[in-house]
Design an enzyme around this catalytic site. Structure first.
Site, PDB file in Angstrom:
ATOM      1  N   SER A 139       0.846  -1.193   0.000  1.00 53.10           N
ATOM      2  CA  SER A 139       0.000   0.000   0.000  1.00 53.10           C
ATOM      3  C   SER A 139       0.877   1.237   0.000  1.00 53.10           C
ATOM      4  CB  SER A 139      -0.892   0.021   1.247  1.00 53.10           C
ATOM      5  OG  SER A 139      -1.577   1.253   1.377  1.00 53.10           O
ATOM      6  N   TYR A 152      -1.601  -0.461  10.550  1.00 47.99           N
ATOM      7  CA  TYR A 152      -1.695  -0.757   9.120  1.00 47.99           C
ATOM      8  C   TYR A 152      -0.442  -0.282   8.391  1.00 47.99           C
ATOM      9  CZ  TYR A 152      -3.592  -0.960   4.373  1.00 47.99           C
ATOM     10  OH  TYR A 152      -3.794  -1.247   3.048  1.00 47.99           O
TER      11      TYR A 152
END
Length: 288
Positions: A139, A152
């Site tokens: 990501s 995350y």
């Protein structure tokens, strides 16, 4: 050099990007191992091409269950041409809250450890064949820490570094390692976000671009490209300025808050029992 993607393994195939990649691979004529936790969703996708699909429901952080999946998958379809570690979870995180430490642990188990557990049983057979692609869905968030999103960002940042290490180890082996870094995709993981999501992309568009990148043997892919450029520009700012920009945005919902997505296995040890079982064998052996 274009690589044929005749057999693809995809984790996190129940929905969002994983389902879109599986559908795109099937549309290309590939045999696909669908790995996820929601059997009904996987079965509905497999029904579109039952002779070219195998369904598995292990926890990606459970190495024994994933090894069993890999053995069955290779017995059916042979050594895969591409293994895509896509399974991932997201959620807000607050270090001051003791309950959020379980969120951090589980996110690392799925997003980071899960990629290594996914690749491990396929690596030696791929190396012996001298060909294959290992892809990790990281990501843009892995490039920079974001307020309220530390778990995350840490998991995806760790994944980026792990893939970088694996790529170096496999130089000259014929096995490519691709780091895919999407920005924001219109999936369940972003549905509860209350902040701006520049460059929001449909998962079907991203899926086609990812499969093409794997076929071409690319090592890096950022989606969409302009989000990567924006990230690079923000990184030129002093840390205090960068943080000031991000602190103006609402934070991602934490587990239990409105808009938060579920995190499978949260508060429990790696799932055993039923999730260790692979799908039933087909009525007839699948040809290579």
């Amino acid at each position: 050099m274009d690589r044929a993607l005749r057999h693809v393994v995809i984790t996190g195939a129940c929905g969002g990007l994983g389902r879109a990649m599986a559908s795109a691979a099937l549309a290309r004529g590939a045999r696909v191992a669908l790995v996820g936790l929601e059997r009904e969703k996987l079965d509905s996708l497999a029904a579109t091409a039952p002779d070219r699909c195998a369904v598995y429901t292990p926890d990606v952080s459970d190495s024994e269950a994933m090894q069993a999946m890999a053995r069955d998958c290779m017995a059916r379809f042979g050594v895969p041409d591409a293994v895509i570690a896509n399974a991932g979870v997201a959620g807000g995180f607050d270090t001051a809250e003791a309950s959020d430490l379980a969120v951090f642990r589980r996110m690392l188990e799925i997003n980071l450890l899960g990629a290594a557990v996914t690749f491990q049983p396929f690596l030696k057979p791929m190396r012996e064949r001298g060909q294959g692609v290992l892809a990790g869905i990281a990501s843009i968030a892995g490039r920079r820490g974001m307020p309220g999103n530390g778990a995350y960002c840490a998991s995806k940042g760790g994944l980026i570094r792990y893939l970088q290490s694996l790529r170096a180890e496999l130089r000259g082996s014929g096995i490519a390692v691709c780091t895919v870094s999407p920005g924001y995709l219109r999936t369940q993981l972003t549905a509860g976000n209350r902040f701006a999501m520049p460059g929001l992309m449909e998962p079907e568009v991203a899926a086609r671009l990812i499969l093409q990148a794997l076929a071409e043997g690319r090592e890096q892919l950022v989606l969409p490209r302009r989000v990567g450029w924006l990230s690079n520009l923000l990184d030129l700012l002093p840390d205090a300025w960068h943080d000031a920009v991000l602190l103006k945005q609402p934070r991602k919902p934490r587990a239990g808050e409105a808009g938060a997505t579920a995190i499978p296995g949260l508060g429990a040890s790696p799932v055993g029992g039923a999730t260790r079982a692979v799908s039933e064998p087909p009525s007839e052996p699948a040809s290579r």
